[in-house]
Write a protein that holds these residues in place. Structure first.
Motif, PDB file in Angstrom:
ATOM      1  N   SER A  55       0.820  -1.208   0.000  1.00 30.09           N
ATOM      2  CA  SER A  55       0.000   0.000   0.000  1.00 30.09           C
ATOM      3  C   SER A  55       0.856   1.261   0.000  1.00 30.09           C
ATOM      4  O   SER A  55       0.404   2.319  -0.436  1.00 30.09           O
ATOM      5  N   CYS A  56       2.098   1.162   0.471  1.00 29.85           N
ATOM      6  CA  CYS A  56       3.011   2.318   0.504  1.00 29.85           C
ATOM      7  C   CYS A  56       4.298   2.084  -0.281  1.00 29.85           C
ATOM      8  O   CYS A  56       4.869   3.021  -0.834  1.00 29.85           O
ATOM      9  N   HIS A  57       4.775   0.848  -0.283  1.00 32.30           N
ATOM     10  CA  HIS A  57       6.069   0.521  -0.895  1.00 32.30           C
ATOM     11  C   HIS A  57       5.888  -0.268  -2.185  1.00 32.30           C
ATOM     12  O   HIS A  57       5.209  -1.302  -2.195  1.00 32.30           O
ATOM     13  N   MET A  96      -0.004   5.036  -4.674  1.00 30.32           N
ATOM     14  CA  MET A  96       0.193   6.254  -3.898  1.00 30.32           C
ATOM     15  C   MET A  96       1.111   7.237  -4.630  1.00 30.32           C
ATOM     16  O   MET A  96       2.161   6.851  -5.153  1.00 30.32           O
ATOM     17  N   ALA A 101       3.048  10.904  -0.397  1.00 25.65           N
ATOM     18  CA  ALA A 101       3.771  10.063   0.557  1.00 25.65           C
ATOM     19  C   ALA A 101       4.809  10.875   1.331  1.00 25.65           C
ATOM     20  O   ALA A 101       4.955  10.719   2.544  1.00 25.65           O
ATOM     21  N   TRP A 104       3.063  13.064   3.910  1.00 26.65           N
ATOM     22  CA  TRP A 104       2.496  12.328   5.042  1.00 26.65           C
ATOM     23  C   TRP A 104       3.558  11.745   5.959  1.00 26.65           C
ATOM     24  O   TRP A 104       3.421  11.784   7.173  1.00 26.65           O
ATOM     25  N   THR A 108       9.664   9.917   0.966  1.00 29.78           N
ATOM     26  CA  THR A 108       9.000   8.958   0.082  1.00 29.78           C
ATOM     27  C   THR A 108       9.362   7.535   0.495  1.00 29.78           C
ATOM     28  O   THR A 108      10.549   7.207   0.614  1.00 29.78           O
ATOM     29  N   PRO A 109       8.390   6.666   0.754  1.00 27.06           N
ATOM     30  CA  PRO A 109       8.705   5.272   1.098  1.00 27.06           C
ATOM     31  C   PRO A 109       9.556   4.627   0.015  1.00 27.06           C
ATOM     32  O   PRO A 109       9.234   4.736  -1.166  1.00 27.06           O
ATOM     33  N   MET A 151       8.241   5.989   9.367  1.00 26.67           N
ATOM     34  CA  MET A 151       7.220   4.973   9.113  1.00 26.67           C
ATOM     35  C   MET A 151       6.515   4.570  10.403  1.00 26.67           C
ATOM     36  O   MET A 151       7.164   4.292  11.407  1.00 26.67           O
TER      37      MET A 151
END
Length: 252
Positions: A55-57, A96, A101, A104, A108-109, A151
């Protein structure tokens, strides 16, 4: 030429203390139980990755159809692991936006395709198990391996809550240790002692999968390598035996 070589040796000697100092920084890392031939572990790791990390990476160097190399059928991949696309040949990318990202999380992840190569399996294994409560951080979490991490601890329900304890060792130096104070669904507190075996197994599976993702061809490469070595052994062993026999026949 000789002068240049002497200069390079001298520069390397000067850098050795710096390298040693850098290696000594941070906590001691536990050896990660990695085995990319363990397809069941890789499958469990893939499931965790898709459900909790993707979902993020992204893992842009990996395509969904390469998961057939770890014993999954295309139907299993489509039904259980593909939530961001409907094309099995697509890369494992996240939807995303990078700007969102960064806003937030503060950064950036990272893409996890090469994270195992850049950081190492032991680092990843320690990082995944190293989160602890820290009210000074925006997310409420910090990490023993990556201080001031941006994270959040997305697996806290599995692990529970840890806190960082500082104690003095036998040599008088301060030692930082993590203590489980609230059990999760995969951890237990038994007579004041933490039992994290099940959670550690899951993190080992996830680490194993990330090592596989960093070089998907390594599973088949190692399998082919074993076959080639056995073939060469069987091919060359008779020649070696008769060569030895011919060489020593005059001696005997």
């Amino acid at each position: 030429m000789n002068k240049t070589i002497r200069q390079l040796i001298a520069a390397a000697a000067l850098l050795l203390p710096v390298s040693a100092a850098m290696a000594s920084e941070g906590p001691a890392l536990e050896k990660a139980p990695i085995n990319v031939q363990d397809t069941e572990s890789l499958q469990r790791g893939a499931q965790i990755f898709v459900n909790y990390c993707l979902s993020c990476h992204s893992a842009s160097a990996m395509r969904y159809n390469r998961l057939t190399d770890i014993g999954l059928s295309e139907e299993q991949i489509k039904n259980n692991l593909m939530f961001a696309t409907d094309k099995i040949g697509d890369q494992m990318n996240v939807a995303m936006d990078k700007k969102d990202a960064k806003a937030w999380f503060g950064a950036t992840p990272p893409d996890l395709s090469i994270i195992a190569r850049s950081r190492g399996a032991d680092y990843l294994y320690g990082y995944l198990r190293g989160f602890y409560r820290d009210d000074t951080r925006p997310t409420g979490w910090n990490n023993m391996v990556f201080d001031k991490v941006g994270m959040p601890h997305i697996l806290w329900q599995w692990q529970g809550e840890q806190v960082l304890k500082t104690e003095k060792g036998a040599d008088g130096q301060e030692e930082h240790k993590l203590e489980l104070v609230k059990a999760g669904t995969l951890t237990k507190l038994e007579n004041g002692k933490a039992n994290t075996v099940e959670f550690d197994k899951r993190m080992a599976d996830l680490t194993n999968f990330l090592v596989y993702v960093s070089e998907p061809a390594q599973v088949k490469r190692q399998q082919v390598g074993y076959v080639v070595l056995m073939y060469l052994l069987l091919l060359l062993l008779p020649f070696a035996y008769f060569l030895k026999k011919a060489y020593w026949e005059d001696v005997h």
